[in-house]
Design a protein around this motif. Structure first.
Motif, PDB file in Angstrom:
ATOM      1  N   ASP A 156       0.831  -1.205   0.000  1.00  0.00           N
ATOM      2  CA  ASP A 156       0.000   0.000   0.000  1.00  0.00           C
ATOM      3  C   ASP A 156       0.867   1.257   0.000  1.00  0.00           C
ATOM      4  N   ASP A 157       2.113   1.101  -0.472  1.00  0.00           N
ATOM      5  CA  ASP A 157       3.022   2.225  -0.738  1.00  0.00           C
ATOM      6  C   ASP A 157       3.530   2.954   0.507  1.00  0.00           C
ATOM      7  N   ARG A 158       3.566   2.279   1.633  1.00  0.00           N
ATOM      8  CA  ARG A 158       4.281   2.858   2.780  1.00  0.00           C
ATOM      9  C   ARG A 158       5.763   2.595   2.556  1.00  0.00           C
ATOM     10  N   MET A 159       6.601   3.591   2.885  1.00  0.00           N
ATOM     11  CA  MET A 159       8.021   3.500   2.621  1.00  0.00           C
ATOM     12  C   MET A 159       8.818   3.759   3.891  1.00  0.00           C
ATOM     13  N   LEU A 160       9.848   2.974   4.056  1.00  0.00           N
ATOM     14  CA  LEU A 160      10.776   3.155   5.174  1.00  0.00           C
ATOM     15  C   LEU A 160      12.190   3.116   4.603  1.00  0.00           C
ATOM     16  N   VAL A 161      12.988   4.124   4.952  1.00  0.00           N
ATOM     17  CA  VAL A 161      14.355   4.220   4.437  1.00  0.00           C
ATOM     18  C   VAL A 161      15.313   4.293   5.615  1.00  0.00           C
TER      19      VAL A 161
ATOM     20  N   PHE B  13       1.945  -8.475   4.522  1.00  0.00           N
ATOM     21  CA  PHE B  13       2.347  -7.123   4.862  1.00  0.00           C
ATOM     22  C   PHE B  13       3.457  -7.131   5.904  1.00  0.00           C
ATOM     23  N   TYR B  14       4.495  -6.333   5.651  1.00  0.00           N
ATOM     24  CA  TYR B  14       5.558  -6.131   6.630  1.00  0.00           C
ATOM     25  C   TYR B  14       6.177  -4.770   6.399  1.00  0.00           C
ATOM     26  N   TYR B  15       6.242  -3.989   7.461  1.00  0.00           N
ATOM     27  CA  TYR B  15       6.777  -2.620   7.377  1.00  0.00           C
ATOM     28  C   TYR B  15       8.003  -2.549   8.266  1.00  0.00           C
ATOM     29  N   GLY B  16       9.091  -3.107   7.775  1.00  0.00           N
ATOM     30  CA  GLY B  16      10.309  -3.102   8.561  1.00  0.00           C
ATOM     31  C   GLY B  16      11.484  -3.567   7.740  1.00  0.00           C
ATOM     32  N   LEU B  17      12.663  -3.559   8.363  1.00  0.00           N
ATOM     33  CA  LEU B  17      13.910  -3.884   7.679  1.00  0.00           C
ATOM     34  C   LEU B  17      14.701  -4.953   8.434  1.00  0.00           C
ATOM     35  N   VAL B  18      13.975  -5.906   8.991  1.00  0.00           N
ATOM     36  CA  VAL B  18      14.622  -7.045   9.627  1.00  0.00           C
ATOM     37  C   VAL B  18      14.707  -8.181   8.611  1.00  0.00           C
ATOM     38  N   ALA B  19      15.912  -8.615   8.326  1.00  0.00           N
ATOM     39  CA  ALA B  19      16.131  -9.545   7.225  1.00  0.00           C
ATOM     40  C   ALA B  19      15.359 -10.852   7.381  1.00  0.00           C
ATOM     41  N   ARG B  20      15.258 -11.362   8.578  1.00  0.00           N
ATOM     42  CA  ARG B  20      14.623 -12.674   8.766  1.00  0.00           C
ATOM     43  C   ARG B  20      13.123 -12.634   8.485  1.00  0.00           C
ATOM     44  N   ALA B  21      12.552 -11.464   8.362  1.00  0.00           N
ATOM     45  CA  ALA B  21      11.126 -11.346   8.036  1.00  0.00           C
ATOM     46  C   ALA B  21      10.853 -11.577   6.555  1.00  0.00           C
TER      47      ALA B  21
END
Length: 123
Positions: free
Chosen positions: A54-59, A101-109
């Motif tokens: 749904d176009d949420r972005m995390l940098v 859906f996942y909004y994060g930067l944890v590799a194991r996800a």
């Protein structure tokens, strides 16, 4: 079967730019998240940026203001525009996908990964 194919890596001098591309097949763009990670020799895999269905972005803070994430006209594609590159950006860059859906930067996800594309930035 989910397949991710990255391209666009290369060698540039500090201050230069590169644009990485990722194309995903066998994956549903309406539910999952796509992300870029990077890994240098001897270091843990680091999340760079994620874009949800749904176009949420995390940098990541380390690249904020220099790297831009975007989705192509085909929603199964993801681009990473990298500007003002620094030698510390040198790494293998991987595209990754989740089924849900996942909004994060944890590799194991992330359950699906590409083979990676090498980015080398020299002084």
């Amino acid at each position: 079967q989910v397949q991710l194919v990255e391209s666009g890596g290369g060698s540039v001098q500090a201050g230069g730019s590169l644009r990485l591309s990722c194309v995903v097949s066998g994956w549903t763009a309406t539910r999952g998240s796509l992300a870029w990670f990077r890994q240098s020799p001897g270091k843990e895999r680091e999340g760079v940026a994620v874009l949800t269905y749904d176009d949420r972005m995390l940098v990541a803070d380390s690249v904020k203001g220099r790297f831009t994430l975007s989705r192509g006209n085909i929603r199964n594609s993801l681009y990473l525009q990298m500007n003002s590159l620094k030698p510390e950006d040198t790494a293998m860059y991987y595209c990754a996908a989740t089924r849900g859906f996942y909004y994060g930067l944890v590799a194991r996800a992330y359950g699906h990964w590409g083979q990676g594309t090498q980015v080398t930035v020299s002084y």
